[in-house]
Write an enzyme that holds these catalytic residues in place. Structure first.
Site, PDB file in Angstrom:
ATOM      1  N   SER A 275       3.912  -1.941  10.300  1.00 42.53           N
ATOM      2  CA  SER A 275       5.375  -1.949  10.469  1.00 42.53           C
ATOM      3  C   SER A 275       6.038  -3.258  10.034  1.00 42.53           C
ATOM      4  O   SER A 275       6.998  -3.712  10.660  1.00 42.53           O
ATOM      5  CB  SER A 275       5.755  -1.596  11.912  1.00 42.53           C
ATOM      6  OG  SER A 275       5.320  -0.279  12.228  1.00 42.53           O
TER       7      SER A 275
ATOM      8  N   ASN B 293       0.863  -1.188   0.000  1.00 43.52           N
ATOM      9  CA  ASN B 293       0.000   0.000   0.000  1.00 43.52           C
ATOM     10  C   ASN B 293       0.901   1.241   0.000  1.00 43.52           C
ATOM     11  O   ASN B 293       1.506   1.571   1.012  1.00 43.52           O
ATOM     12  CB  ASN B 293      -0.893  -0.038   1.256  1.00 43.52           C
ATOM     13  CG  ASN B 293      -1.706   1.234   1.433  1.00 43.52           C
ATOM     14  OD1 ASN B 293      -1.801   2.059   0.524  1.00 43.52           O
ATOM     15  ND2 ASN B 293      -2.291   1.399   2.616  1.00 43.52           N
TER      16      ASN B 293
ATOM     17  N   LYS C 206       0.060   4.257  -0.150  1.00 45.13           N
ATOM     18  CA  LYS C 206      -0.600   5.420   0.470  1.00 45.13           C
ATOM     19  C   LYS C 206      -0.439   6.629  -0.460  1.00 45.13           C
ATOM     20  O   LYS C 206      -0.417   6.468  -1.671  1.00 45.13           O
ATOM     21  CB  LYS C 206      -0.058   5.655   1.877  1.00 45.13           C
ATOM     22  CG  LYS C 206      -0.129   4.363   2.720  1.00 45.13           C
ATOM     23  CD  LYS C 206       0.116   4.566   4.176  1.00 45.13           C
ATOM     24  CE  LYS C 206      -0.029   3.235   4.902  1.00 45.13           C
ATOM     25  NZ  LYS C 206       0.120   3.327   6.329  1.00 45.13           N
TER      26      LYS C 206
ATOM     27  N   GLU D 233      -6.623   4.671   8.148  1.00 45.49           N
ATOM     28  CA  GLU D 233      -6.400   6.089   7.845  1.00 45.49           C
ATOM     29  C   GLU D 233      -7.653   6.725   7.240  1.00 45.49           C
ATOM     30  O   GLU D 233      -7.904   7.910   7.423  1.00 45.49           O
ATOM     31  CB  GLU D 233      -5.177   6.234   6.924  1.00 45.49           C
ATOM     32  CG  GLU D 233      -3.888   5.981   7.712  1.00 45.49           C
ATOM     33  CD  GLU D 233      -2.730   5.428   6.919  1.00 45.49           C
ATOM     34  OE1 GLU D 233      -2.770   5.473   5.676  1.00 45.49           O
ATOM     35  OE2 GLU D 233      -1.775   4.926   7.550  1.00 45.49           O
TER      36      GLU D 233
ATOM     37  N   GLY E  10       2.944   2.419  10.922  1.00 42.34           N
ATOM     38  CA  GLY E  10       3.901   3.517  10.771  1.00 42.34           C
ATOM     39  C   GLY E  10       4.606   3.901  12.058  1.00 42.34           C
ATOM     40  O   GLY E  10       5.243   4.948  12.135  1.00 42.34           O
TER      41      GLY E  10
ATOM     42  N   GLU F  95      -4.856  -4.922  10.787  1.00 40.12           N
ATOM     43  CA  GLU F  95      -3.810  -3.917  10.998  1.00 40.12           C
ATOM     44  C   GLU F  95      -4.080  -3.183  12.307  1.00 40.12           C
ATOM     45  O   GLU F  95      -4.908  -2.252  12.342  1.00 40.12           O
ATOM     46  CB  GLU F  95      -3.816  -2.887   9.860  1.00 40.12           C
ATOM     47  CG  GLU F  95      -3.526  -3.463   8.496  1.00 40.12           C
ATOM     48  CD  GLU F  95      -3.035  -2.396   7.523  1.00 40.12           C
ATOM     49  OE1 GLU F  95      -1.940  -2.551   6.991  1.00 40.12           O
ATOM     50  OE2 GLU F  95      -3.742  -1.387   7.318  1.00 40.12           O
TER      51      GLU F  95
ATOM     52  N   HIS G  55      -9.521   1.190   5.364  1.00 39.28           N
ATOM     53  CA  HIS G  55      -8.196   1.354   5.964  1.00 39.28           C
ATOM     54  C   HIS G  55      -8.318   2.298   7.168  1.00 39.28           C
ATOM     55  O   HIS G  55      -9.101   3.251   7.131  1.00 39.28           O
ATOM     56  CB  HIS G  55      -7.216   1.920   4.926  1.00 39.28           C
ATOM     57  CG  HIS G  55      -5.796   1.853   5.422  1.00 39.28           C
ATOM     58  ND1 HIS G  55      -5.286   2.774   6.298  1.00 39.28           N
ATOM     59  CD2 HIS G  55      -4.811   0.953   5.186  1.00 39.28           C
ATOM     60  CE1 HIS G  55      -4.027   2.447   6.584  1.00 39.28           C
ATOM     61  NE2 HIS G  55      -3.715   1.346   5.916  1.00 39.28           N
TER      62      HIS G  55
HETATM   63  P1  13P Z   1       3.297   0.576   7.676  1.00 37.66           P
HETATM   64  O1  13P Z   1       3.823  -0.714   7.062  1.00 37.66           O
HETATM   65  O2  13P Z   1       4.005   1.795   7.168  1.00 37.66           O
HETATM   66  O3  13P Z   1       3.255   0.479   9.175  1.00 37.66           O
HETATM   67  O4  13P Z   1       1.790   0.744   7.185  1.00 37.66           O
HETATM   68  C1  13P Z   1       0.908  -0.322   7.320  1.00 37.66           C
HETATM   69  C2  13P Z   1      -0.321  -0.014   6.570  1.00 37.66           C
HETATM   70  O5  13P Z   1      -1.099   0.833   6.961  1.00 37.66           O
HETATM   71  C3  13P Z   1      -0.566  -0.734   5.307  1.00 37.66           C
HETATM   72  O6  13P Z   1      -1.848  -0.538   4.852  1.00 37.66           O
END
Ligand code: 13P
Length: 261
Positions: free
Chosen positions: A219, A11, A13, A105, A179, A173, A103
């Protein structure tokens, strides 16, 4: 080992414009080819921003790359006066196979609730896209309710009230692991994945539960991926930051090199 095909999903983002996206996909395809990655054994998908999709699709198509395309979101609507929205029909037309739904976010910054997420899952099914239903608890929820309660609740709502349930993927997740460099232990991830599979069994069927891939995300790096995938319950990973680095992401795709079964 289960007979579900592992899925490694990157992903991106809101990173990489379409030119940077093309460069990354080219390099990723060469690097995976160099190490003889067997795409029949481990599926690899990238989830670029909307503006990159056409360019990446053209590259995949022209060079016959074995990579699969995913999108990061879709509208609950098919078409019409919904400024800024992207229809599942448009994604399908670009050979998009997977679409992230819910997601954390989007739940957090765009206030997406379970009802909207359920409608987006329905839209994905309608347009023959495979929704990757994202679930996960915040740190406060982890402390008050434990790890599995919120993901189970979110998945149950996402899967409720559909006339027909098509293929889907679940991504667990934990919000506190995204992150942050903090990761769930492989036991925690396996335990939640197992409970999510039980939820699918109860809500849909034994057959669908056995066939559905459940990913871990948060992560994930090449150095820790193998730990998550030793468990039969975890069928792949959803990778954020590390998917922007070709060497790291290739290392993640090659998790089987580190897994000792
Ligand atoms: P990270 O791998 O940067 O922690 O992000 C995970 C994520 O949100 C994937 O959709």
């Amino acid at each position: 080992m289960s007979d579900r095909k592992p899925l490694i999903a990157g992903n991106w983002k809101m990173n990489l414009d379409h030119q940077q996206g093309i460069a990354l996909v080219q390099k990723l395809a060469w690097t995976l080819k160099d190490v003889n990655h067997d795409f029949d054994l481990v599926e690899v998908a990238v989830f670029p921003p909307f503006t990159d999709l056409r360019s990446v699709q053209t590259l995949i198509d022209a060079d016959k790359l074995p990579l699969v395309l995913g999108a990061q979101d879709l509208s609950k609507y098919d078409s019409g006066a919904y400024t800024g929205e992207i229809s599942g029909a448009f994604l399908k037309k670009l050979d998009v196979r997977y679409v992230l739904v819910g997601h954390s976010e989007r739940r957090q910054h765009h206030h997406e609730d379970d009802e909207l997420i359920q409608a987006k899952v329905a839209s994905a099914f309608k347009h023959n896209l495979i929704p990757v239903i994202c679930v996960g608890e915040t740190l406060e929820e982890l402390e008050s309710e434990g790890a599995a309660a919120v993901p189970i609740r979110q998945l149950s709502k996402a899967l409720a009230e559909h006339k027909e349930i098509g293929e889907f993927v679940v991504a667990y997740e934990p919000v506190w692991a995204i992150g942050t460099g903090k990761v769930a232990t492989s036991e925690q991830a396996a335990d939640v994945a197992k409970k999510l599979r039980e939820t699918i069994r109860e809500l849909v069927s034994e057959e669908v539960a056995a066939a559905t891939r459940i990913l871990y995300g948060g992560s994930v790096k090449s150095a820790n991926v193998a730990g998550f995938l030793v468990s039969d319950e975890v069928d792949g990973v959803l990778v954020g930051g590390a998917s922007l680095d070709v060497e790291e992401f290739t290392g993640i795709c090659r998790f089987q090199k580190h897994v000792t079964l």
